[in-house]
Design a protein around this motif. Structure first.
Motif, mmCIF file in Angstrom:
data_model
loop_
_atom_site.group_PDB
_atom_site.id
_atom_site.type_symbol
_atom_site.label_atom_id
_atom_site.label_comp_id
_atom_site.label_asym_id
_atom_site.label_seq_id
_atom_site.Cartn_x
_atom_site.Cartn_y
_atom_site.Cartn_z
ATOM 1 N N ARG A 2 0.881 -1.082 -0.141
ATOM 2 C CA ARG A 2 0.089 0.011 -0.105
ATOM 3 C C ARG A 2 0.726 1.412 0.090
ATOM 4 O O ARG A 2 1.783 1.289 0.886
ATOM 5 C CB ARG A 2 -1.115 -0.066 1.211
ATOM 6 N N TRP A 3 0.788 2.168 -1.020
ATOM 7 C CA TRP A 3 1.571 3.271 -1.245
ATOM 8 C C TRP A 3 0.611 4.508 -1.003
ATOM 9 O O TRP A 3 -0.531 4.825 -1.412
ATOM 10 C CB TRP A 3 1.928 3.303 -2.564
ATOM 11 N N VAL A 5 1.435 8.486 -2.171
ATOM 12 C CA VAL A 5 2.206 9.276 -2.880
ATOM 13 C C VAL A 5 1.805 10.914 -2.604
ATOM 14 O O VAL A 5 0.618 11.269 -2.925
ATOM 15 C CB VAL A 5 2.133 9.218 -4.431
ATOM 16 N N ALA A 8 1.386 14.329 -5.599
ATOM 17 C CA ALA A 8 0.964 13.548 -6.514
ATOM 18 C C ALA A 8 0.694 14.315 -7.697
ATOM 19 O O ALA A 8 0.243 13.652 -8.922
ATOM 20 C CB ALA A 8 -0.254 12.618 -6.237
ATOM 21 N N VAL A 17 2.488 7.742 -9.643
ATOM 22 C CA VAL A 17 1.301 7.025 -9.473
ATOM 23 C C VAL A 17 1.150 6.158 -10.713
ATOM 24 O O VAL A 17 0.286 5.242 -10.647
ATOM 25 C CB VAL A 17 0.169 8.501 -9.360
ATOM 26 N N LEU A 20 2.671 2.836 -10.630
ATOM 27 C CA LEU A 20 2.271 2.003 -9.702
ATOM 28 C C LEU A 20 0.838 1.408 -9.811
ATOM 29 O O LEU A 20 0.506 0.268 -9.646
ATOM 30 C CB LEU A 20 1.975 3.004 -8.174
ATOM 31 N N GLN A 21 0.033 2.254 -10.676
ATOM 32 C CA GLN A 21 -1.204 1.717 -11.116
ATOM 33 C C GLN A 21 -0.841 0.553 -12.187
ATOM 34 O O GLN A 21 -1.649 -0.103 -12.005
ATOM 35 C CB GLN A 21 -2.119 2.881 -11.475
ATOM 36 N N GLU A 25 -0.293 -1.831 -8.030
ATOM 37 C CA GLU A 25 -0.005 -1.619 -6.631
ATOM 38 C C GLU A 25 -1.113 -0.807 -6.248
ATOM 39 O O GLU A 25 -1.999 -0.081 -6.847
ATOM 40 C CB GLU A 25 1.072 -0.755 -6.576
ATOM 41 N N VAL A 27 -2.450 2.283 -4.489
ATOM 42 C CA VAL A 27 -1.831 3.562 -4.179
ATOM 43 C C VAL A 27 -3.118 4.584 -3.817
ATOM 44 O O VAL A 27 -4.083 4.680 -4.394
ATOM 45 C CB VAL A 27 -0.970 3.886 -5.378
ATOM 46 N N ARG A 28 -2.600 5.380 -2.844
ATOM 47 C CA ARG A 28 -3.609 6.671 -2.333
ATOM 48 C C ARG A 28 -2.780 8.110 -2.802
ATOM 49 O O ARG A 28 -1.160 7.587 -2.997
ATOM 50 C CB ARG A 28 -3.918 6.706 -1.093
ATOM 51 N N THR A 29 -3.210 9.002 -3.160
ATOM 52 C CA THR A 29 -2.544 10.272 -3.634
ATOM 53 C C THR A 29 -2.999 11.392 -2.663
ATOM 54 O O THR A 29 -4.065 11.640 -2.200
ATOM 55 C CB THR A 29 -2.993 10.540 -5.080
ATOM 56 N N VAL A 56 -0.914 2.606 5.433
ATOM 57 C CA VAL A 56 0.046 2.361 4.038
ATOM 58 C C VAL A 56 1.410 1.701 4.635
ATOM 59 O O VAL A 56 1.803 1.729 5.855
ATOM 60 C CB VAL A 56 0.570 3.861 3.546
#
Length: 290
Positions: A2-3, A5, A8, A17, A20-21, A25, A27-29, A56
């Motif tokens: 869990r990331w 960024v 972002a 981002v 990662l997508q 992965e 990912v939250r921004t 995260v």
């Protein structure tokens, strides 16, 4: 994994981002602007950092005050983002059990060397921007033992304003331009830096400082010639000049070449040659300009 960024919406943040997508992965921004991000976050607000940095495994801090010349007159503002903000994120990451990746810069060095700067070289920033980023490195190390500090330089990418886009536009409009040839560094594609960050985290490398720049070195003039050639123009329209002809409020390092020994020690391959990477990147970076 869990990331999160942070920053972002910036040039590096967008490429990170996206990568990662693409690799599936989680990912939250976060960004100070609400546009297109999961969380709105002002990293100078310590409480807000604690609230956002939850659930995260990795926090990547791409947020920074990067107006190098403006920082000379607004160092306190730059310090609030680049040092206090970095420390706030690191403290929040440590509290939540996450690893933090802090993006730093060649400006923490004095630019007077003639050989690549080592990761453990003495810091001697010559500008307000460099001082605040150096302070940010210290804050991250102090607040979060599980940290990676990744220094980079001369970034360019498709997602924001950058040197290649400016050079290609001016060359097309004016038919010629003067570019400094007494500052040397390592042009680095944000997509390559994003990939390196992922590889460092995946390899579970020890906490410490790593250099995330392309290999080799070139002057701004040499890089501009390569850019103009990629735009289908004659590179000879780029004329060499000196830093003395372009005096700016903040001093620029004359030598910004970073060594990659720490990457080699942990068996993570450095980014390839700046010239080879630019040849691959140029189409997407210049886009409609060519």
């Amino acid at each position: 994994m869990r990331w999160l960024v942070v920053g972002a919406n910036g040039m590096l943040g967008q490429d990170l981002v996206r990568l990662l997508q693409e690799r599936g992965e989680a990912v939250r921004t976060a960004d100070r602007s609400a546009s297109g991000v999961t969380d709105v976050l002002d990293i100078t607000d310590a409480r807000a950092c604690v609230d956002v940095v939850t659930d995260v495994d990795v926090v990547v801090n791409c947020a920074a005050y990067t107006a190098v010349d403006d920082a000379e007159q607004h160092e306190a503002t730059a310090f609030a983002v680049n040092a206090v903000g970095a420390g706030n994120l690191a403290r929040a990451a440590s509290r939540s059990g996450a690893r933090i990746v802090q993006i730093s810069t060649d400006y923490v060095f004095d630019g007077a060397s003639e050989t690549p700067y080592a990761e453990d070289g003495a810091l001697a920033p010559q500008s307000a921007y460099g001082r605040t980023k150096g302070a940010g490195e210290w804050a991250v190390r102090a607040e979060c033992p599980d940290h990676l500090i990744v220094r980079t330089a001369w970034l360019y990418g498709a997602a924001g304003a950058c040197f290649p886009k400016t050079i290609a536009r001016i060359a097309a409009e004016r038919g010629g331009l003067d570019v400094i040839d007494d500052q040397v560094g390592q042009p680095t594609w944000t997509s390559d830096l994003a990939d390196l960050i992922l590889r460092l985290v995946a390899a579970r490398v020890p906490s410490g400082i790593y250099h995330g720049t392309s290999s080799g070195a070139v002057s701004w003039h040499g890089f501009a010639q390569a850019i103009v050639a990629s735009a289908g123009l004659d590179p000879q329209i780029v004329r060499p000049t000196t830093s003395a002809q372009f005096v700016r409020p903040a001093p620029r390092p004359a030598y910004s070449v970073l060594g990659h020994d720490a990457l080699e020690r942990v068996a993570v391959a450095p980014i390839g040659s700046w010239a080879e990477r630019w040849a691959l990147a140029s189409g997407s970076v210049l886009g409609a300009l060519v």
